[in-house]
Design an enzyme around this catalytic site. Structure first.
Site, PDB file in Angstrom:
ATOM      1  N   CYS A  87      22.819  22.996  22.872  1.00  0.00           N
ATOM      2  CA  CYS A  87      22.050  22.664  21.661  1.00  0.00           C
ATOM      3  C   CYS A  87      22.652  21.528  20.853  1.00  0.00           C
ATOM      4  O   CYS A  87      22.009  20.980  19.973  1.00  0.00           O
ATOM      5  CB  CYS A  87      21.894  23.903  20.786  1.00  0.00           C
ATOM      6  SG  CYS A  87      23.423  24.448  19.991  1.00  0.00           S
TER       7      CYS A  87
ATOM      8  N   PHE B 241       0.831  -1.202   0.000  1.00  0.00           N
ATOM      9  CA  PHE B 241       0.000   0.000   0.000  1.00  0.00           C
ATOM     10  C   PHE B 241       0.869   1.257   0.000  1.00  0.00           C
ATOM     11  O   PHE B 241       0.460   2.293   0.508  1.00  0.00           O
ATOM     12  CB  PHE B 241      -0.902   0.035   1.236  1.00  0.00           C
ATOM     13  CG  PHE B 241      -1.966  -1.026   1.265  1.00  0.00           C
ATOM     14  CD1 PHE B 241      -2.370  -1.674   0.110  1.00  0.00           C
ATOM     15  CD2 PHE B 241      -2.567  -1.388   2.467  1.00  0.00           C
ATOM     16  CE1 PHE B 241      -3.354  -2.652   0.147  1.00  0.00           C
ATOM     17  CE2 PHE B 241      -3.555  -2.363   2.507  1.00  0.00           C
ATOM     18  CZ  PHE B 241      -3.953  -2.997   1.348  1.00  0.00           C
TER      19      PHE B 241
ATOM     20  N   CYS C 278       3.642   2.034  -2.785  1.00  0.00           N
ATOM     21  CA  CYS C 278       4.353   2.472  -3.992  1.00  0.00           C
ATOM     22  C   CYS C 278       3.863   3.862  -4.416  1.00  0.00           C
ATOM     23  O   CYS C 278       2.677   4.048  -4.676  1.00  0.00           O
ATOM     24  CB  CYS C 278       4.121   1.481  -5.121  1.00  0.00           C
ATOM     25  SG  CYS C 278       5.063   1.871  -6.612  1.00  0.00           S
TER      26      CYS C 278
ATOM     27  N   CYS D  81      27.761  22.307  18.183  1.00  0.00           N
ATOM     28  CA  CYS D  81      29.220  22.199  18.130  1.00  0.00           C
ATOM     29  C   CYS D  81      29.658  20.742  18.069  1.00  0.00           C
ATOM     30  O   CYS D  81      30.580  20.384  17.328  1.00  0.00           O
ATOM     31  CB  CYS D  81      29.845  22.915  19.326  1.00  0.00           C
ATOM     32  SG  CYS D  81      29.285  22.303  20.941  1.00  0.00           S
TER      33      CYS D  81
ATOM     34  N   THR E  90       8.728   3.651   0.206  1.00  0.00           N
ATOM     35  CA  THR E  90       9.577   4.743  -0.262  1.00  0.00           C
ATOM     36  C   THR E  90       8.895   6.109  -0.193  1.00  0.00           C
ATOM     37  O   THR E  90       7.674   6.224  -0.241  1.00  0.00           O
ATOM     38  CB  THR E  90      10.033   4.483  -1.709  1.00  0.00           C
ATOM     39  OG1 THR E  90       8.875   4.230  -2.524  1.00  0.00           O
ATOM     40  CG2 THR E  90      10.965   3.290  -1.774  1.00  0.00           C
TER      41      THR E  90
ATOM     42  N   CYS F 182      31.797  19.070  14.874  1.00  0.00           N
ATOM     43  CA  CYS F 182      33.177  18.675  15.160  1.00  0.00           C
ATOM     44  C   CYS F 182      33.542  17.410  14.385  1.00  0.00           C
ATOM     45  O   CYS F 182      32.825  16.406  14.461  1.00  0.00           O
ATOM     46  CB  CYS F 182      33.366  18.440  16.658  1.00  0.00           C
ATOM     47  SG  CYS F 182      35.058  17.958  17.095  1.00  0.00           S
TER      48      CYS F 182
END
Length: 435
Positions: free
Chosen positions: A385, A135, A137, A388, A203, A392
């Site tokens: 947050c 159900f 595609c 960084c 998909t 890195c």
């Protein structure tokens, strides 16, 4: 050694690694090679009514990273273009030769009960272990009233699932489309129709890139192109979220899930299983690297399970579901601050640039007399947050360190800064968040 065998809605398999319904499972030759390589099961490429579908050329395109690494894979291929008779004959023989492997047959037919009633006894006669209803595609078939055209309408999902449960004794797995606002609705509909399990994700609707000289998207068919189905590692975050949504929804929490979407190694598989999957299906990684990748998948998963003390798949299946909740139940008093390990830092400055230009200006840059740069976190400006840490290039150079606030758990429903705060006993809310 950990036991990798599973029983998925009554379907037994020596390991949780199945090949998804796709080109790798379109014929007996491929499936036998897969079983020889060690795959625990396959979902045979989608069968339909005769005459078979007609495919175009070309069919695939990709979204690339550095060094042409395939991050995402796009296809405009339809269901099998081989006759129903040939497919059924090959399925019968392969199942006879490999009785210990899971054999699931994917099906796609019009939204009429008669075609389903006609094909299901034929599939059951092959000795297959179950069926999967395609159900999802997103290209080619929806224009014919199939695929995503069904999966996007919960009423159709329930209706067709009920027909299949009426006309076969085999376990029915409903494959869900991600091209929908809330995946819980079709999952609930599948359960209401009697589904034994769901599989997801199919998909994602996509166009990967264009030929800017010809002004046409890939894959190119003559002088035109079309949208296709996107898969590969790029869709894994979408798939994990949708699997978790179904696993933690009280209405579908008991529904077995076959996880699909960007699985390329044992760690990916473990993450899907921890968020609710009882088995996993792989396609793109096998197409890019061959069937032998399952050897590393099995070995890696088994070794990791041994280190964690998990005797079998069930021991950690859904274990992360209880720690997945709605944003409003997260702890507002929890705080982390970035820490830079100066011994590991290579002085590239990526963390500084990211934080200074786009975030909270919480990293200071200094240059000593020798001209050597040094980067330090400004603790009072850091909001934790993670930007960084993400930018890195050195693993574990920047870590997020929890801070002791001395404050109790408080979620947004309780926060006095919330104009619509909902006073409630903390214990009750914590219990709800961990449900």
């Amino acid at each position: 050694m950990a036991d990798l065998s599973i029983d998925f809605c009554g379907i037994k398999s020596p390991n949780p690694f199945w090949l998804a319904s796709a080109p790798p499972t379109d014929k007996a030759y491929n499936v036998v090679r897969a079983f020889e390589a060690g795959w625990g099961g396959v979902v045979w490429k989608t069968l339909g009514e005769d005459p078979p579908a007609v495919n175009v050329s070309s069919r695939y395109s990709a979204h690339y990273g550095k060094n042409r690494e395939v991050i995402g894979f796009n296809n405009i291929e339809l269901i099998t273009d081989r006759s129903l008779e040939i497919n059924l004959r090959e399925i019968t023989q392969v199942k006879k030769d490999w009785p210990d492997r899971a054999m699931i047959v994917s099906l796609m037919l019009p939204c009429e009960e008669a075609p389903w009633a006609a094909i299901l006894p034929l599939v059951e006669a092959t000795g297959a272990d179950g069926i999967e209803l395609n159900f999802g595609c997103p290209h080619g078939m929806p224009e014919r009233g199939m695929g995503a055209a069904v999966g996007q309408v919960p009423e159709y999902v329930q209706m067709v699932t009920a027909w299949c449960k009426k006309h076969t004794r085999l376990p029915v797995i409903v494959k869900l489309t991600p091209n929908i606002t809330d995946v819980r609705h079709p999952a609930r509909a599948a359960l209401a129709g009697g589904a034994d399990a769901v599989s997801l994700i199919n998909t994602v609707n996509s166009i990967t890139h264009l030929d800017l000289d010809r002004m046409v998207a890939y894959p190119i068919v003559g002088e035109a192109s079309t949208h296709g189905g996107y898969c590969g590692s790029a869709v894994k975050p979408i798939a994990l979220n949708m699997v978790a949504e179904i696993a933690r929804d009280p209405m579908t929490a008991s529904l077995p899930i076959s996880g699909i979407g960007g699985i390329g190694n044992w760690r990916d598989a473990a993450e899907f299983i921890a968020l609710g999957a009882g088995c996993v299906q792989v396609c793109t990684a096998a197409m890019l690297h061959g069937f032998r990748i399952v050897e590393e998948m099995k070995d890696g998963l088994s070794r990791w399970m041994d280190t964690q003390g998990y005797a079998d798949i069930a021991a950690f299946s859904r274990k992360a579901v209880r720690n997945t909740t709605d944003w409003k139940y997260l702890d507002m008093n929890y705080q982390v601050i970035a820490h830079i390990d100066q011994d590991k830092c290579i002085k590239c400055g990526k963390c500084y640039v990211a934080c200074e230009d786009t975030s909270h200006q919480a990293i200071a840059r200094a240059v000593d007399e020798a001209g050597t740069r040094r980067f330090e976190v400004i603790r009072e400006e850091c909001v934790g947050c993670n930007l960084c840490e993400i930018t890195c290039p050195v693993d574990s150079c920047i870590t997020m360190v929890p801070q002791e606030s001395g404050k109790p758990y408080m979620n947004w429903t309780q926060d006095p800064r919330n104009p619509r705060a909902e006073p409630a006993p903390a214990a009750a809310v914590v219990e709800q968040a961990g449900a």
